[in-house]
Scaffold this motif. Sequence first.
Motif, PDB file in Angstrom:
ATOM      1  N   SER A 112     -89.646  79.613 -22.217  1.00  0.00           N
ATOM      2  CA  SER A 112     -90.240  80.149 -21.510  1.00  0.00           C
ATOM      3  C   SER A 112     -89.898  81.743 -21.116  1.00  0.00           C
ATOM      4  CB  SER A 112     -89.497  79.960 -19.636  1.00  0.00           C
ATOM      5  OG  SER A 112     -89.239  78.901 -19.348  1.00  0.00           O
ATOM      6  N   SER A 168     -92.662  85.736 -20.146  1.00  0.00           N
ATOM      7  CA  SER A 168     -93.711  86.976 -19.981  1.00  0.00           C
ATOM      8  C   SER A 168     -94.343  87.644 -20.260  1.00  0.00           C
ATOM      9  CB  SER A 168     -92.532  87.661 -17.984  1.00  0.00           C
ATOM     10  OG  SER A 168     -92.070  88.579 -19.034  1.00  0.00           O
ATOM     11  N   GLU A 176     -96.391  85.158 -16.269  1.00  0.00           N
ATOM     12  CA  GLU A 176     -94.962  84.334 -16.793  1.00  0.00           C
ATOM     13  C   GLU A 176     -95.261  82.778 -17.005  1.00  0.00           C
ATOM     14  OE1 GLU A 176     -91.629  84.145 -13.114  1.00  0.00           O
ATOM     15  OE2 GLU A 176     -92.047  86.384 -13.160  1.00  0.00           O
ATOM     16  N   PHE A 177     -94.664  82.017 -18.399  1.00  0.00           N
ATOM     17  CA  PHE A 177     -95.032  81.029 -19.198  1.00  0.00           C
ATOM     18  C   PHE A 177     -93.776  79.982 -18.805  1.00  0.00           C
ATOM     19  CE2 PHE A 177     -94.508  84.171 -22.146  1.00  0.00           C
ATOM     20  CZ  PHE A 177     -93.255  83.848 -22.663  1.00  0.00           C
ATOM     21  N   ASP A 178     -94.351  78.770 -19.282  1.00  0.00           N
ATOM     22  CA  ASP A 178     -93.321  77.874 -19.606  1.00  0.00           C
ATOM     23  C   ASP A 178     -93.722  77.690 -20.441  1.00  0.00           C
ATOM     24  OD1 ASP A 178     -91.108  78.508 -17.907  1.00  0.00           O
ATOM     25  OD2 ASP A 178     -92.378  77.870 -16.416  1.00  0.00           O
ATOM     26  N   VAL A 179     -93.689  77.188 -21.927  1.00  0.00           N
ATOM     27  CA  VAL A 179     -94.515  76.203 -22.927  1.00  0.00           C
ATOM     28  C   VAL A 179     -93.479  74.828 -22.938  1.00  0.00           C
ATOM     29  CG1 VAL A 179     -95.535  76.480 -24.970  1.00  0.00           C
ATOM     30  CG2 VAL A 179     -95.000  78.562 -23.644  1.00  0.00           C
ATOM     31  N   VAL A 194     -99.684  77.564 -24.045  1.00  0.00           N
ATOM     32  CA  VAL A 194    -100.148  77.649 -23.114  1.00  0.00           C
ATOM     33  C   VAL A 194    -101.452  79.342 -23.594  1.00  0.00           C
ATOM     34  CG1 VAL A 194     -99.582  79.931 -20.973  1.00  0.00           C
ATOM     35  CG2 VAL A 194     -98.574  77.925 -21.889  1.00  0.00           C
ATOM     36  N   TYR A 246    -104.739  81.777 -22.291  1.00  0.00           N
ATOM     37  CA  TYR A 246    -104.864  83.254 -21.202  1.00  0.00           C
ATOM     38  C   TYR A 246    -106.487  83.606 -21.834  1.00  0.00           C
ATOM     39  CZ  TYR A 246    -100.403  82.816 -20.181  1.00  0.00           C
ATOM     40  OH  TYR A 246     -98.817  83.038 -19.530  1.00  0.00           O
TER      41      TYR A 246
END
Length: 127
Positions: free
Chosen positions: A54, A56, A71-74, A86, A88
């Motif tokens: 996790s 940002s 923010e990300f959770d991979v 993830v 973008y």
Amino acid sequence: MSSKFTPMTRRQALAVGGSAVLASTAGCTTVLNAIGDRVLEQVNILNQLSQEVSGSINITDPAGETVLDAEFDVPSTESDGNSNIVAYGDVWTSTGSYQVEMELTDTQVGGVSQISQQVQIGNTVLC
């Protein structure tokens, strides 16, 4: 606002990029060949660890405008049925130098949990 990020050595950048997280531009042949048939966007965060990662990511364009603040959770490489990427899109809106800052939460790779780096985009059609 002053940045809390410090420049990273080449060894630290390779440790983060090679071992845990890859922020890359889709459309570049090397990345497409390395990732294969996965769906890619302009910025991709790839988790190669056996645990969820996790954090940002913040990207500022050449004009100083924030083009990505997320923010990300991979999921890990071992997660059942979940992609360990993830992605973008619509980040590289113009040519020039972008500031990329990323921080991992509760995770370090090679003793590093954050990066701050300039990325030069020369062609927005390819990336």
